[in-house]
Design a protein around this motif. Structure first.
Motif, short mmCIF file in Angstrom:
data_model
loop_
_atom_site.label_atom_id
_atom_site.label_comp_id
_atom_site.label_asym_id
_atom_site.label_seq_id
_atom_site.Cartn_x
_atom_site.Cartn_y
_atom_site.Cartn_z
N PHE A 37 9.20 51.80 4.94
CA PHE A 37 8.77 51.98 3.59
C PHE A 37 8.76 53.52 3.32
CE2 PHE A 37 7.13 47.91 2.54
CZ PHE A 37 7.44 47.04 3.75
N ARG A 38 8.50 53.77 1.95
CA ARG A 38 8.36 55.20 1.71
C ARG A 38 7.60 55.31 0.41
NH1 ARG A 38 14.46 56.27 -0.75
NH2 ARG A 38 14.18 55.03 -2.83
N GLN A 39 7.01 56.58 0.32
CA GLN A 39 5.87 56.75 -0.68
C GLN A 39 6.18 58.00 -1.23
OE1 GLN A 39 1.80 56.19 0.17
NE2 GLN A 39 1.46 56.12 -2.01
N ALA A 40 6.81 58.17 -2.61
CA ALA A 40 6.83 59.49 -3.07
C ALA A 40 5.33 60.10 -3.70
CB ALA A 40 7.80 59.39 -4.27
N PRO A 41 5.39 61.66 -4.03
CA PRO A 41 4.08 61.82 -4.37
C PRO A 41 3.75 61.22 -5.76
CG PRO A 41 5.57 63.68 -3.73
CD PRO A 41 6.52 62.28 -3.47
N GLY A 42 2.70 60.74 -5.82
CA GLY A 42 2.12 60.21 -7.09
C GLY A 42 2.66 58.74 -7.50
N SER A 85 24.18 60.47 2.10
CA SER A 85 24.19 60.93 0.53
C SER A 85 22.77 60.82 0.03
CB SER A 85 24.93 59.73 -0.06
OG SER A 85 26.34 59.62 0.49
N LEU A 86 21.75 61.74 0.56
CA LEU A 86 20.45 61.73 0.15
C LEU A 86 20.49 62.10 -1.12
CD1 LEU A 86 18.88 62.49 3.37
CD2 LEU A 86 18.09 60.56 2.02
N LYS A 87 19.55 61.69 -2.02
CA LYS A 87 19.09 62.34 -3.35
C LYS A 87 17.78 62.81 -3.54
CE LYS A 87 22.09 58.17 -5.08
NZ LYS A 87 22.33 57.31 -5.87
N PRO A 88 17.35 63.43 -4.40
CA PRO A 88 16.14 64.11 -4.57
C PRO A 88 15.13 62.85 -4.82
CG PRO A 88 17.61 65.29 -6.06
CD PRO A 88 18.31 64.19 -5.43
N GLU A 89 15.42 61.72 -5.51
CA GLU A 89 14.69 60.53 -5.32
C GLU A 89 14.43 59.93 -4.21
OE1 GLU A 89 17.45 61.24 -7.27
OE2 GLU A 89 18.37 59.45 -7.64
N ASP A 90 14.98 60.52 -2.95
CA ASP A 90 14.68 59.72 -1.82
C ASP A 90 13.46 60.58 -1.19
OD1 ASP A 90 18.19 59.22 -1.42
OD2 ASP A 90 16.78 57.58 -1.87
N THR A 91 12.94 61.42 -1.79
CA THR A 91 11.98 62.15 -1.34
C THR A 91 10.72 61.45 -1.29
OG1 THR A 91 13.03 64.40 -2.17
CG2 THR A 91 10.59 64.22 -1.58
N GLY A 92 9.96 61.74 0.02
CA GLY A 92 8.75 60.92 0.23
C GLY A 92 8.44 60.98 1.52
N VAL A 93 7.51 60.23 1.91
CA VAL A 93 6.82 59.82 3.45
C VAL A 93 7.09 58.72 3.76
CG1 VAL A 93 4.96 59.54 4.92
CG2 VAL A 93 4.87 61.59 3.22
#
Length: 126
Positions: A37-42, A85-93
Motif C-alpha cells: 500500500f502507499r500513502q501520499a502526503p495529504g 517508469s516511476l511518475k511523480p504521482e507514485d510519491t508516497g510512503v
C-alpha cells in the motif's frame, strides 16, 4: 511478535526504477497473502498490489499495471515490489502488509490485513 520491515525507498527521477523489499520476522509467510500500500502526503492510504500465498496470482491497482511487479520469496520470508517508469504521482510512503489467516484470499482492502510495516519513503521528482 510479527514484524515487517521495508527497505529500498529513496529519491528517483521520473522514469526511474526502485525495488522495495519487505522482510517478515516472527512467522512464516509461506501460506499467507501479502500486499503493498502507499500513502501520499495529504491523501488516504491506497492499495498498490497483492500476491497470493503461492505467488501464482497477483493483482494491481490500475495506475501501476505494467509498471510495478510484486513478487515473493517464501524461503527468505520476503516480498518485493519492483517499480519501473516511476511518475511523480507514485510519491508516497510504501508499506507492506500481511494477512494472518493461512490460505486466505487476496484483497485490496487495507482493513483485511493484520500486520503492517512502518513504511519506506519513495519520492519521484519531475
Amino acid at each position: 511478535q510479527v514484524q515487517l520491515v521495508e527497505s529500498g525507498g529513496g529519491l528517483v527521477q521520473a522514469g526511474g526504477s526502485l525495488r522495495l523489499s519487505c522482510v517478515v520476522s516472527g512467522r512464516t509467510i509461506t501460506s499467507i497473502p501479502m500486499g503493498w500500500f502507499r500513502q501520499a502526503p495529504g491523501k488516504e492510504r491506497e492499495f498498490v498490489a497483492t500476491i497470493d500465498w503461492s505467488g501464482n496470482y497477483r493483482y494491481y491497482t490500475n495506475s501501476v499495471k505494467g509498471r510495478f511487479t510484486i513478487s515473493r520469496d517464501n524461503a527468505e520470508n520476503t516480498v518485493s515490489l519492483q517499480m519501473h517508469s516511476l511518475k511523480p504521482e507514485d510519491t508516497g510512503v510504501y508499506s507492506c502488509a500481511a494477512r494472518r489467516t493461512s490460505y486466505s484470499g487476496t484483497t485490496s482492502a487495507a482493513g483485511s490485513y493484520d500486520y503492517w510495516g512502518q513504511g519506506t519513503q519513495v519520492t519521484v521528482s519531475s
